[in-house]
Structures are given as C-alpha cells and as structure tokens.
Design a protein around this motif. Structure first.
Motif, PDB file in Angstrom:
ATOM      1  N   LEU A 161       0.799  -1.221   0.000  1.00  0.00           N
ATOM      2  CA  LEU A 161       0.000   0.000   0.000  1.00  0.00           C
ATOM      3  C   LEU A 161       0.832   1.272   0.000  1.00  0.00           C
ATOM      4  CD1 LEU A 161      -2.808  -1.081   2.474  1.00  0.00           C
ATOM      5  CD2 LEU A 161      -3.064  -0.621   0.045  1.00  0.00           C
ATOM      6  N   SER A 162       2.141   1.148   0.249  1.00  0.00           N
ATOM      7  CA  SER A 162       2.987   2.345   0.256  1.00  0.00           C
ATOM      8  C   SER A 162       4.425   1.981  -0.110  1.00  0.00           C
ATOM      9  CB  SER A 162       2.966   3.011   1.637  1.00  0.00           C
ATOM     10  OG  SER A 162       3.596   2.174   2.595  1.00  0.00           O
ATOM     11  N   GLU A 163       5.180   3.016  -0.502  1.00  0.00           N
ATOM     12  CA  GLU A 163       6.615   2.849  -0.730  1.00  0.00           C
ATOM     13  C   GLU A 163       7.260   4.229  -0.671  1.00  0.00           C
ATOM     14  OE1 GLU A 163       7.419   1.185  -4.555  1.00  0.00           O
ATOM     15  OE2 GLU A 163       6.776   2.961  -5.658  1.00  0.00           O
ATOM     16  N   ALA A 164       8.557   4.240  -0.408  1.00  0.00           N
ATOM     17  CA  ALA A 164       9.289   5.512  -0.362  1.00  0.00           C
ATOM     18  C   ALA A 164       9.811   5.822  -1.761  1.00  0.00           C
ATOM     19  CB  ALA A 164      10.440   5.415   0.627  1.00  0.00           C
ATOM     20  N   ASN A 165       9.658   7.077  -2.199  1.00  0.00           N
ATOM     21  CA  ASN A 165      10.193   7.463  -3.507  1.00  0.00           C
ATOM     22  C   ASN A 165      11.672   7.847  -3.382  1.00  0.00           C
ATOM     23  OD1 ASN A 165      10.235  10.046  -2.440  1.00  0.00           O
ATOM     24  ND2 ASN A 165       8.356  10.693  -3.475  1.00  0.00           N
ATOM     25  N   ASP A 166      12.260   8.323  -4.460  1.00  0.00           N
ATOM     26  CA  ASP A 166      13.700   8.614  -4.477  1.00  0.00           C
ATOM     27  C   ASP A 166      14.114   9.640  -3.429  1.00  0.00           C
ATOM     28  OD1 ASP A 166      13.946   6.820  -6.517  1.00  0.00           O
ATOM     29  OD2 ASP A 166      13.843   8.327  -8.114  1.00  0.00           O
ATOM     30  N   SER A 167      13.230  10.553  -3.095  1.00  0.00           N
ATOM     31  CA  SER A 167      13.564  11.593  -2.119  1.00  0.00           C
ATOM     32  C   SER A 167      13.331  11.131  -0.678  1.00  0.00           C
ATOM     33  CB  SER A 167      12.723  12.852  -2.387  1.00  0.00           C
ATOM     34  OG  SER A 167      11.351  12.565  -2.162  1.00  0.00           O
ATOM     35  N   GLY A 168      12.849   9.902  -0.523  1.00  0.00           N
ATOM     36  CA  GLY A 168      12.581   9.379   0.813  1.00  0.00           C
ATOM     37  C   GLY A 168      11.185   9.651   1.305  1.00  0.00           C
ATOM     38  N   GLN A 169      10.395  10.368   0.507  1.00  0.00           N
ATOM     39  CA  GLN A 169       9.014  10.665   0.888  1.00  0.00           C
ATOM     40  C   GLN A 169       8.135   9.441   0.605  1.00  0.00           C
ATOM     41  OE1 GLN A 169       7.315  13.996  -1.159  1.00  0.00           O
ATOM     42  NE2 GLN A 169       5.364  13.864  -0.075  1.00  0.00           N
ATOM     43  N   THR A 170       7.241   9.132   1.532  1.00  0.00           N
ATOM     44  CA  THR A 170       6.358   7.967   1.374  1.00  0.00           C
ATOM     45  C   THR A 170       5.120   8.342   0.581  1.00  0.00           C
ATOM     46  OG1 THR A 170       7.108   7.056   3.489  1.00  0.00           O
ATOM     47  CG2 THR A 170       5.052   6.200   2.610  1.00  0.00           C
ATOM     48  N   ILE A 171       4.789   7.480  -0.383  1.00  0.00           N
ATOM     49  CA  ILE A 171       3.533   7.657  -1.108  1.00  0.00           C
ATOM     50  C   ILE A 171       2.617   6.492  -0.748  1.00  0.00           C
ATOM     51  CG2 ILE A 171       4.608   8.907  -3.011  1.00  0.00           C
ATOM     52  CD1 ILE A 171       4.245   6.320  -4.697  1.00  0.00           C
ATOM     53  N   GLY A 172       1.317   6.721  -0.820  1.00  0.00           N
ATOM     54  CA  GLY A 172       0.349   5.679  -0.484  1.00  0.00           C
ATOM     55  C   GLY A 172      -0.060   5.745   0.971  1.00  0.00           C
ATOM     56  N   PHE A 173      -0.456   4.601   1.503  1.00  0.00           N
ATOM     57  CA  PHE A 173      -0.919   4.489   2.883  1.00  0.00           C
ATOM     58  C   PHE A 173       0.046   3.611   3.678  1.00  0.00           C
ATOM     59  CE2 PHE A 173      -4.913   5.295   0.616  1.00  0.00           C
ATOM     60  CZ  PHE A 173      -5.511   6.262   1.418  1.00  0.00           C
ATOM     61  N   PRO A 174       0.928   4.190   4.489  1.00  0.00           N
ATOM     62  CA  PRO A 174       1.829   3.359   5.304  1.00  0.00           C
ATOM     63  C   PRO A 174       1.041   2.567   6.352  1.00  0.00           C
ATOM     64  CG  PRO A 174       2.568   5.647   5.225  1.00  0.00           C
ATOM     65  CD  PRO A 174       1.187   5.617   4.657  1.00  0.00           C
ATOM     66  N   ILE A 175       1.237   1.247   6.387  1.00  0.00           N
ATOM     67  CA  ILE A 175       0.549   0.402   7.372  1.00  0.00           C
ATOM     68  C   ILE A 175       1.106   0.710   8.755  1.00  0.00           C
ATOM     69  CG2 ILE A 175       0.212  -1.979   8.171  1.00  0.00           C
ATOM     70  CD1 ILE A 175       0.013  -2.818   5.277  1.00  0.00           C
ATOM     71  N   GLY A 176       0.232   0.915   9.698  1.00  0.00           N
ATOM     72  CA  GLY A 176       0.632   1.249  11.063  1.00  0.00           C
ATOM     73  C   GLY A 176       0.642   2.737  11.323  1.00  0.00           C
ATOM     74  N   GLU A 177       0.643   3.539  10.257  1.00  0.00           N
ATOM     75  CA  GLU A 177       0.584   4.996  10.410  1.00  0.00           C
ATOM     76  C   GLU A 177      -0.789   5.520   9.984  1.00  0.00           C
ATOM     77  OE1 GLU A 177       3.879   7.096   8.618  1.00  0.00           O
ATOM     78  OE2 GLU A 177       5.210   5.403   9.001  1.00  0.00           O
ATOM     79  N   GLU A 178      -1.227   5.094   8.802  1.00  0.00           N
ATOM     80  CA  GLU A 178      -2.526   5.568   8.299  1.00  0.00           C
ATOM     81  C   GLU A 178      -3.507   4.435   8.044  1.00  0.00           C
ATOM     82  OE1 GLU A 178      -2.433   8.589   5.252  1.00  0.00           O
ATOM     83  OE2 GLU A 178      -0.337   8.985   5.680  1.00  0.00           O
ATOM     84  N   VAL A 179      -2.990   3.221   7.893  1.00  0.00           N
ATOM     85  CA  VAL A 179      -3.843   2.064   7.640  1.00  0.00           C
ATOM     86  C   VAL A 179      -3.565   1.021   8.712  1.00  0.00           C
ATOM     87  CG1 VAL A 179      -4.320   0.168   6.048  1.00  0.00           C
ATOM     88  CG2 VAL A 179      -3.993   2.442   5.148  1.00  0.00           C
ATOM     89  N   PHE A 180      -4.638   0.430   9.234  1.00  0.00           N
ATOM     90  CA  PHE A 180      -4.497  -0.578  10.279  1.00  0.00           C
ATOM     91  C   PHE A 180      -5.280  -1.827   9.881  1.00  0.00           C
ATOM     92  CE2 PHE A 180      -4.172   3.622  12.051  1.00  0.00           C
ATOM     93  CZ  PHE A 180      -3.013   3.558  12.813  1.00  0.00           C
TER      94      PHE A 180
END
Length: 200
Positions: free
Chosen positions: A48-67
């Motif tokens: 549901l998420s991954e970090a782009n080249d700049s280190g910014q996360t795109i999508g929904f990080p599990i445990g932060e925004e998605v449970f």
C-alpha cells in the motif's frame, strides 16, 4: 452519519502499481470521522505504500494511516477455527436454501443443524470434509455442496467419500481452469494435488 469506501480485490492490481493507486486514493478521499477507507487484500500480495527517491512515502503506510481491521485467514480458516467457520458456512447455506424451501425460514439454526446431521449428511465426517474442502470460502462451500447434491441423484445422506469425489471434480474442472494462464501456478497446483491430496 458516515461512509465507508471499500476497495475489494485490491491484490489483483499489479503489486508495483499499488502504491501509486493508493496515493491517488489518498489524494482524492480524505479519511476521517465521516469517511472511512477499507482495502480487502491478501497480505503478501499487497503493497500500500513505498518511499520514492527523495525518501518521501507515497500511499498508505501500514501502522501509520492504515491498520489491519480483521484477518479473514484467521477468522475464516477451518483449520484454525473449525467450529465457528462451520457454523458460519451452514448459516449461509440455510439462508440460500430458504430462498426456495420456505420451511427453512421458520426453523432456528439448531433445528437446521439437526436436519443436516440426520438427513443431508452422514454425521459430522462429511460436514468436516466439506468445510475443509472449501477452505472457509462461502462461494466454494456452496459450489461443492451443490455439485454433491446434484451428483448423488437423490440418494442421501451425503457421505465423506461423495464429498471427496465432488471436491476432486470441482478443483479439476473449475479451479484448475482459473489458473491455466499462469503456468508456474498451474504446475504448483498439479504438484500439490497429485502428490499430497490424491494419495491422502
């Protein structure tokens, strides 16, 4: 008071594309008190998420925004929770059959199970066989039951042997067709079926 948007079959999306789709949803739908977002997905086929080249996360990080709301593998596994899964599947079966057999609407669940044990099935053995064969999936449970009833030609109760034979036909004729376009999956399926299921 609130709205929940459910994205079903999420894992059918190519796994590398999932974070991009998740980011599009995140940018479009703002989750909160009045709007919830749910994903129905298979854990190891989901990203549901991954970090782009700049280190910014795109999508929904599990445990932060998605449970994780509910683990259906644990809840609906006939191996981990056999009694509850059996009750659930037979309640589904009663409701389906009540659509054409009006008497089934009038009886409670305990009466329905007594009828199943005395009239439809030859005791608990075939019931256990059917529940395990379906792996807790209601659609497969109903399909195997339906095929078993059609195949018995009016001779009841259903036996464990009959359920096994029907399960074999169901997997060979219906399930195998679904994976024919994926050779590596098809090969693994054949190995599991021929080397484990058939001898057992």
């Amino acid at each position: 008071e609130s709205l929940v948007v459910l994205f079903d079959e999420w894992s059918a999306i190519e796994i590398n594309d999932q974070p991009v789709f998740a980011e599009m949803i995140r940018s479009t739908l703002i989750g909160g008190k009045h709007l919830g977002i749910k994903f129905a997905c298979i854990p190891f086929l989901t990203q549901l998420s991954e970090a782009n080249d700049s280190g910014q996360t795109i999508g929904f990080p599990i445990g932060e925004e998605v449970f994780i709301d509910v683990d259906l593998d644990r809840l609906c596994s006939p191996y981990a929770n056999a009694n509850n899964v059996t009750i659930f599947l037979f309640a589904v079966l009663q409701k389906h059959l009540a659509g054409t057999i009006s008497e089934l609407k009038e009886i409670d669940f305990s009466e329905w199970m007594q009828f199943c044990l005395k009239e439809l099935f030859e005791g608990y053995g075939p019931i256990t066989e059917l529940v395990k064969a379906s792996a807790g999936v209601p659609r497969d449970f109903l399909r195997i039951f339906n095929r078993s009833i059609q195949g018995c030609q009016g001779i009841l109760p259903l036996t464990s042997r009959k359920i096994r034979r029907t399960t074999h036909e169901f997997f060979q004729e219906e399930k195998a067709i679904l994976i024919q376009r994926r050779p590596e999956v098809s090969s693994l399926f054949e190995d599991i079926f021929d080397k484990i299921c058939v001898p057992s």
